[in-house]
Design an enzyme around this catalytic site. Structure first.
Site, PDB file in Angstrom:
ATOM      1  N   GLU A 192       0.867  -1.182   0.000  1.00 52.74           N
ATOM      2  CA  GLU A 192       0.000   0.000   0.000  1.00 52.74           C
ATOM      3  C   GLU A 192       0.899   1.226   0.000  1.00 52.74           C
ATOM      4  OE1 GLU A 192      -2.151   1.180   3.591  1.00 52.74           O
ATOM      5  OE2 GLU A 192      -3.790   1.911   2.349  1.00 52.74           O
ATOM      6  N   ARG A 199       1.071   4.872   0.683  1.00 51.53           N
ATOM      7  CA  ARG A 199       0.360   6.006   1.282  1.00 51.53           C
ATOM      8  C   ARG A 199       1.023   7.280   0.769  1.00 51.53           C
ATOM      9  NH1 ARG A 199      -2.391   5.436   6.348  1.00 51.53           N
ATOM     10  NH2 ARG A 199      -2.116   7.678   6.412  1.00 51.53           N
ATOM     11  N   ARG A 213      -4.596   9.699   2.374  1.00 55.48           N
ATOM     12  CA  ARG A 213      -5.574   9.968   3.433  1.00 55.48           C
ATOM     13  C   ARG A 213      -5.550  11.428   3.888  1.00 55.48           C
ATOM     14  NH1 ARG A 213      -8.124   5.860   2.867  1.00 55.48           N
ATOM     15  NH2 ARG A 213      -7.546   3.829   3.707  1.00 55.48           N
ATOM     16  N   SER A 221       1.574   1.696  10.133  1.00 57.43           N
ATOM     17  CA  SER A 221       0.863   2.883   9.650  1.00 57.43           C
ATOM     18  C   SER A 221      -0.475   2.997  10.372  1.00 57.43           C
ATOM     19  CB  SER A 221       0.650   2.789   8.139  1.00 57.43           C
ATOM     20  OG  SER A 221      -0.259   1.754   7.852  1.00 57.43           O
ATOM     21  N   GLN A 276      -0.695  -3.110  13.883  1.00 58.51           N
ATOM     22  CA  GLN A 276      -0.139  -3.886  12.756  1.00 58.51           C
ATOM     23  C   GLN A 276       1.105  -4.667  13.175  1.00 58.51           C
ATOM     24  OE1 GLN A 276       0.802  -1.120   9.620  1.00 58.51           O
ATOM     25  NE2 GLN A 276      -1.296  -1.058   8.856  1.00 58.51           N
ATOM     26  N   LYS A 298      -5.981 -16.446  36.358  1.00 62.26           N
ATOM     27  CA  LYS A 298      -5.868 -17.870  36.689  1.00 62.26           C
ATOM     28  C   LYS A 298      -6.944 -18.353  37.675  1.00 62.26           C
ATOM     29  CE  LYS A 298      -1.009 -18.509  35.595  1.00 62.26           C
ATOM     30  NZ  LYS A 298       0.311 -18.970  35.996  1.00 62.26           N
ATOM     31  N   ASP A 315       1.194 -25.657  35.492  1.00 61.40           N
ATOM     32  CA  ASP A 315       2.315 -24.972  36.183  1.00 61.40           C
ATOM     33  C   ASP A 315       2.837 -25.877  37.286  1.00 61.40           C
ATOM     34  OD1 ASP A 315       2.395 -22.559  34.886  1.00 61.40           O
ATOM     35  OD2 ASP A 315       1.003 -21.559  36.261  1.00 61.40           O
ATOM     36  N   ALA A 321       5.730 -16.154  47.386  1.00 64.33           N
ATOM     37  CA  ALA A 321       4.429 -16.674  47.825  1.00 64.33           C
ATOM     38  C   ALA A 321       3.314 -16.219  46.892  1.00 64.33           C
ATOM     39  CB  ALA A 321       4.146 -16.220  49.262  1.00 64.33           C
ATOM     40  N   ASN A 333       9.390 -15.624  52.095  1.00 65.86           N
ATOM     41  CA  ASN A 333       8.854 -14.566  51.228  1.00 65.86           C
ATOM     42  C   ASN A 333       9.144 -13.193  51.819  1.00 65.86           C
ATOM     43  OD1 ASN A 333       7.344 -13.758  48.913  1.00 65.86           O
ATOM     44  ND2 ASN A 333       5.689 -13.140  50.297  1.00 65.86           N
ATOM     45  N   MET A 388      15.271 -10.994  37.202  1.00 67.99           N
ATOM     46  CA  MET A 388      14.668 -10.852  35.874  1.00 67.99           C
ATOM     47  C   MET A 388      15.190  -9.589  35.186  1.00 67.99           C
ATOM     48  SD  MET A 388      10.671 -10.453  34.970  1.00 67.99           S
ATOM     49  CE  MET A 388      10.067 -12.006  35.552  1.00 67.99           C
TER      50      MET A 388
END
Ligand code: NAP
Length: 497
Positions: A29, A31, A56, A197, A201, A282, A318, A350, A372, A417
């Site tokens: 496309e 544009r 457009r 665009s 997408q 969950k 799990d 925990a 914990n 992490m």
């Protein structure tokens, strides 16, 4: 078909993008709004794929600054130069004289998904559209259903492009071949990243490699992961790789869901055959099944919905996958029975993941200590698990970790992490040879805890083993076949590595 939608600031940039994106796309496309030094003849001469020419105005989400008559003249010129498709908005379509190009008449709603999509489609068809296009905005995952219904009911009669924009609408861009959609729009990619665009997408590469777009057809079965947020889930990548490997006619989608109770029955009706469930759904997943497996019922949480003997069931893979991974690491016991029986195991955390693991461990006869950050939460989990295990579970404060004797230690927190990759929940000096160390974190693949554990001579179970294990069990429940675990692992490694 996949049409890559290209926007550019200059003619030269558009030419470069046309060359770059022609590889896997069926169409491009172009544009035109936003191109400052437009040379339409040059653009159309350079094409190696059929093109949709679009220009457009601002109120339709574009950058056109000229007059309406100049815009219509430009689209007429594209037609005369041999463009295969011209896109014109419904309100303006009566003002554009007919030509040779196929006419895509389009309707956009950048705010919502209107109730009356059929009526809008009728107007598009009545205006002389060769292809009707409806692009609306999904405010909820449920809005995609209106688009799927429209495609199914009307797509066979008039070629129709119908999709939902926005993060809730991503699934409509992927799954359109299941319902008879004419094409989907893909984003151009810039240095490997999507340059959309319109919101939501995906790139051609994502559609084809991650979502098997070229293999999708009306018979394709739907699976997916239900969560919020969901965009970064690796589950679509690994499950679609598994379906692909075993030539199973199925698609796994990422569902951004607010209300699972409303979502599950509605998507079952359009052909969904099973779901993974993640945070925060969950617990509520149990209410979406006609029957709940014993373990999931005891835990009060399920990560899997599957069909068995005509009934929808909730399961918790799990739990079984984390316990199974630890059993493999410990090796078989000569006397038979679980190698976890009577082992001293520390579980750090925990939350939901820790809960699944603790219940699984006490079930196997392990002596579990929960450590914990918020002691009270750990104590509550230990108390509940202890009631099941006859006293074999208690809680300690984090600073008491050094006083404990244990064979196995499991990190079920998010410590370590990405981006906090230099953090570990366990001081390295507590790790001794022959211990087993389990880490739920899989990004990075090798956490500081796992590195420290290897250096101390421990056996390790990295988070990816658990992730693949729980997914493989889901796959078996859905398909009755063993999952190609190595393929799933390689797919995840390619992304994480
Ligand atoms: P959750 O319900 O949010 O629980 C998070 C737990 O981590 C809580 O116990 C929390 O302690 C603790 N925690 C968080 N940040 C901490 C910090 N800075 N210091 C000390 N403790 C901290 O999450 P979840 O669902 O149980 O998931 C836990 C981990 O497992 C996540 O890393 C998740 O990605 C991972 N996971 C992996 C898999 C897999 O397949 N590999 C599957 C599920 C989950 P408080 O109670 O004090 O807040």
């Amino acid at each position: 078909m996949i049409c890559v939608s290209l926007t550019a600031r200059s003619n030269e940039q558009m030419l470069r993008m046309m060359e770059l994106e022609s590889g896997e796309a069926d169409m491009l496309e172009l544009r035109l709004d936003g191109i400052k030094n437009l040379d339409l003849t040059k653009l159309l001469e350079a094409r190696t794929r059929p093109v949709i020419v679009t220009c457009r105005p601002a109120d339709e989400g574009g950058k056109w600054k000229g007059s309406e008559s100049a815009r219509l003249e430009l689209l007429g010129e594209a037609d005369a130069l041999g463009a295969e498709y011209i896109d014109i908005e419904l309100d303006a379509s009566g003002n554009l004289p007919g030509g040779k190009a196929k006419r895509i008449v389009s309707f956009h709603d950048f705010d919502k998904t209107p109730d009356d999509l059929s009526a809008i489609h009728e107007k598009l068809v009545a205006s002389g559209a060769d292809v009707a296009k409806i692009a609306v905005t999904a405010r909820s995952i449920m809005d995609n259903l209106a688009v799927f219904k429209l495609l199914k009911e009307r797509g066979a009669k008039t070629p129709t492009i119908a999709l939902c924009m926005g993060e809730h609408g991503v699934v409509s861009r992927i799954a359109s071949p299941l319902f008879g959609g004419y094409l989907t729009f893909a984003a151009a990619s810039k240095e490997g990243k999507a340059k959309p665009s319109a919101p939501g997408q995906l790139t051609t590469k994502q559609l084809c490699r991650e979502f098997r777009y070229r293999d999708l057809r009306p018979t394709t079965r739907i699976y997916g992961v239900i969560g919020k947020p969901i965009a970064h889930s690796l589950s679509p990548l690994i499950h679609n790789a598994a379906f692909n490997e075993l030539h199973i006619d199925a698609l796994y989608l990422p569902f951004l869901v607010d209300d699972i109770r409303e979502f599950v029955p509605a998507y079952r009706e359009i052909g969904a055959r099973g779901f993974s469930v993640t945070i925060p759904h969950k617990e509520a997943a149990l209410e979406c099944a006609e029957e709940v497996d014993e373990l999931a019922a005891r835990l009060g949480a399920a990560n899997t919905l599957y069909e068995s003997e005509g009934k929808w069931r909730a399961a918790n893979t799990d739990c079984s996958a984390s316990v199974g991974a630890l059993e493999r690491a410990l090796g078989t016991k000569k006397s038979g029975g679980s190698p976890l029986a009577n082992k001293n195991i520390v579980v750090m955390g925990a939350g939901g993941a820790a809960r699944a693991m603790v219940f699984g461990l006490v079930d196997k006869g392990a002596k579990v200590v929960v450590a914990n950050r918020t002691y009270e939460r750990g104590a509550k989990l230990a108390e509940e698990a202890s009631a099941v295990a006859g006293g074999k579970c208690h809680a300690v404060k984090l600073d008491e970790l050094g006083d404990l004797k244990f064979d196995v230690i499991c990190n079920l927190t998010s410590i370590g992490m990405h981006p906090n990759v230099d953090e570990s929940p366990v001081p390295a000096e507590l790790l001794k040879p022959k211990m087993v160390v389990f880490d739920a974190v899989y990004n990075p693949l090798e956490t500081k805890l796992i590195r420290d554990a290897r250096e101390s001579g421990c056996s390790v179970v990295p988070g990816l083993d658990w992730f693949i294990g729980q997914a493989a069990e889901q796959f078996r429940l859905w398909t009755g076949q063993d999952a190609p675990e190595e393929t799933m692992r390689q797919a995840a490694l390619a992304r994480l590595g």
